[in-house]
Motif scaffolding. Structure first.
Motif, short mmCIF file in Angstrom:
data_model
loop_
_atom_site.label_atom_id
_atom_site.label_comp_id
_atom_site.label_asym_id
_atom_site.label_seq_id
_atom_site.Cartn_x
_atom_site.Cartn_y
_atom_site.Cartn_z
N GLY A 89 21.89 60.64 85.95
CA GLY A 89 23.05 59.94 86.52
C GLY A 89 23.88 60.81 87.44
N ALA A 90 25.11 60.35 87.64
CA ALA A 90 25.97 60.95 88.65
C ALA A 90 26.63 62.23 88.15
CB ALA A 90 27.04 59.94 89.05
N PRO B 97 17.72 61.81 93.74
CA PRO B 97 16.66 61.89 94.71
C PRO B 97 15.34 61.41 94.10
CG PRO B 97 17.02 64.06 93.72
CD PRO B 97 17.99 63.10 93.07
N PRO B 98 14.35 60.98 94.86
CA PRO B 98 14.43 60.69 96.29
C PRO B 98 15.23 59.41 96.49
CG PRO B 98 12.28 60.04 95.46
CD PRO B 98 13.02 60.66 94.30
N VAL C 72 28.77 59.18 95.65
CA VAL C 72 28.00 59.43 94.42
C VAL C 72 27.06 60.62 94.58
CG1 VAL C 72 26.52 58.42 92.64
CG2 VAL C 72 28.17 56.97 93.85
N GLY C 73 26.14 60.57 95.55
CA GLY C 73 25.28 61.73 95.85
C GLY C 73 23.98 61.75 95.11
N ARG C 74 24.02 61.73 93.80
CA ARG C 74 22.75 61.71 93.07
C ARG C 74 22.88 60.87 91.80
NH1 ARG C 74 22.97 64.56 88.25
NH2 ARG C 74 24.11 66.54 88.30
N GLY D 38 14.54 65.98 89.48
CA GLY D 38 14.39 66.38 90.88
C GLY D 38 15.66 66.97 91.44
N ALA D 39 16.78 66.71 90.77
CA ALA D 39 18.05 67.24 91.25
C ALA D 39 18.09 68.73 90.96
CB ALA D 39 19.20 66.53 90.53
#
Ligand SMILES: Nc1ncnc2c1ncn2[C@@H]1O[C@H](COP(=O)(O)OP(=O)(O)O)[C@@H](O)[C@H]1O
Ligand SMILES: [Mg+2]
Length: 342
Positions: A101-102, A208-209, A274-276, A332-333
């Motif tokens: 999550g974020a 991501p992705p 948010v970003g990721r 992946g982050a």
């Protein structure tokens, strides 16, 4: 060695929400926890679950003991303390744990509709005009800057808490009543927003992705005179007539141009705020058919019957594949603390 995943969540505490009949949304977290656990175990992971009660820090030792490879963050915040949602992500960041999550700053900023809207506006992304009324503020009727109708909501709430038909107001006396109700019941500022009468869409974005899911639309079939909004009852209470007259439809019946416009707005909003992780962006059209970002929901409900799951399924994913994607996005982050996201 199978991946060790710990699901963290808030032990449902229905205190204040029960008092106003809004406890179903709180208990819903358990359904999401069961569903995620089943999906993760089905994929061969070693799963533990940890329910948190305040203070949050008390659970820190328990997570450390479990030493999971990954934390699945389903923590929605403690009752009466909406800002605490981001505190869990901050705690996990502090422990150096990877989690779904974020990131914490995203959860914190999106918790405030005021901050969310100010950031959108600052970046030139469309959002309806608004006014924040703090408890104790005195409204000056002559200088009220918005046109009616407006909608009045708690500035820091989600899941349609505090949203009822009376939230839509057509004059100053009704506005004052609703503002007073928000102050008294939710003990926080009221956000007064220009009412958007057009079509209402939801879009799930993940990274991501980067992946944007099919557009979903809320179709209202309410009796004339009832404002077309997703009230608390329409979202959660199956004995509320509005529940059966307000249903998500995915994919939405939109042409390719409109679909691209909605998805592009959702992606730009996600990138800014948010970003990721994963977030559901709520968008609505104004009276001229212009799209406006209405609500940004990082870590939205992904349990059975949720809008996010519906969109994932519409994109051809099984529930298990959807949960796997959320795990893959977390893996992946970059590790927390590198400052790469958020
Ligand atoms: N400015 C607005 N114009 C029209 N409807 C709105 C507006 N703001 C909220 N709503 C209605 O109220 C519902 C809940 O509001 P929202 O801002 O999404 O809060 P929540 O965080 O509780 O989901 C929306 O799904 C929509 O139907
Ligand atoms: Mg919403």
């Amino acid at each position: 060695m199978p991946e060790k995943i710990c699901i963290v969540y808030n032990a449902p505490d229905t205190g204040r929400c029960s008092a106003v009949g809004e406890h179903v949304a709180i208990a819903g977290v358990l359904q999401a926890v069961d569903s995620v656990q089943e999906a993760l175990e089905g994929a061969g992971r070693l799963v533990s679950r940890l329910a948190f009660q305040p203070p949050l820090e008390r659970g820190a030792a328990a997570i450390r003991r479990l030493a999971p490879d990954l934390v699945f963050n389903l923590f929605e915040g403690f009752d009466n303390d909406p800002v605490s949602e981001s505190a869990m992500a901050r705690l996990l960041e502090g422990l150096g744990l990877r989690f779904t999550g974020a990131p914490a700053p995203a959860l914190r900023r999106c918790c405030s509709k005021q901050e969310t809207k100010a950031l959108l506006r600052g970046r030139g992304l469309p959002t309806a005009d608004w006014l924040l009324v703090n408890p104790g503020d005195r409204g000056e009727p002559n200088t009220f800057p918005l046109e009616f109708p407006c909608i009045v909501k708690p500035v820091c709430a989600d899941a349609s808490h505090g949203i009822c038909s009376d939230s839509v107001v057509a004059d100053l006396p009704a506005l004052r009543r609703q503002v007073a109700r928000v102050h008294a019941t939710y003990d926080q500022p009221a956000l007064v927003e220009a009412f958007l009468p057009g079509r209402e869409f939801n879009v799930l974005v993940m990274a991501p992705p980067l992946r944007v899911f099919p557009v979903s639309e809320i179709i209202y079939r309410l009796p004339p005179g009832t404002p077309p909004i997703l009230t608390y009852g329409a979202k959660w209470l199956d004995d509320d007539p509005a529940y059966h007259m307000s249903a998500p439809c995915c994919p939405a019946a939109v042409d390719a141009g409109l679909r691209a416009e909605i998805q592009d707005l959702a992606v730009r909003t996600f990138a800014l705020l948010v970003g990721r992780g994963y977030a559901r962006i709520d968008v609505r059209m104004d009276g001229n058919g212009r799209l406006m970002v209405m609500d940004v929901n990082p870590n939205p409900d992904i349990g059975p019957g949720s809008g996010a799951l519906l969109q994932a399924q519409c994109d051809g994913l099984s529930r298990r594949a959807f949960i796997d994607l959320i795990v893959a996005a977390a893996n992946g982050a970059r590790p927390p603390g590198t400052g790469a996201w958020g």
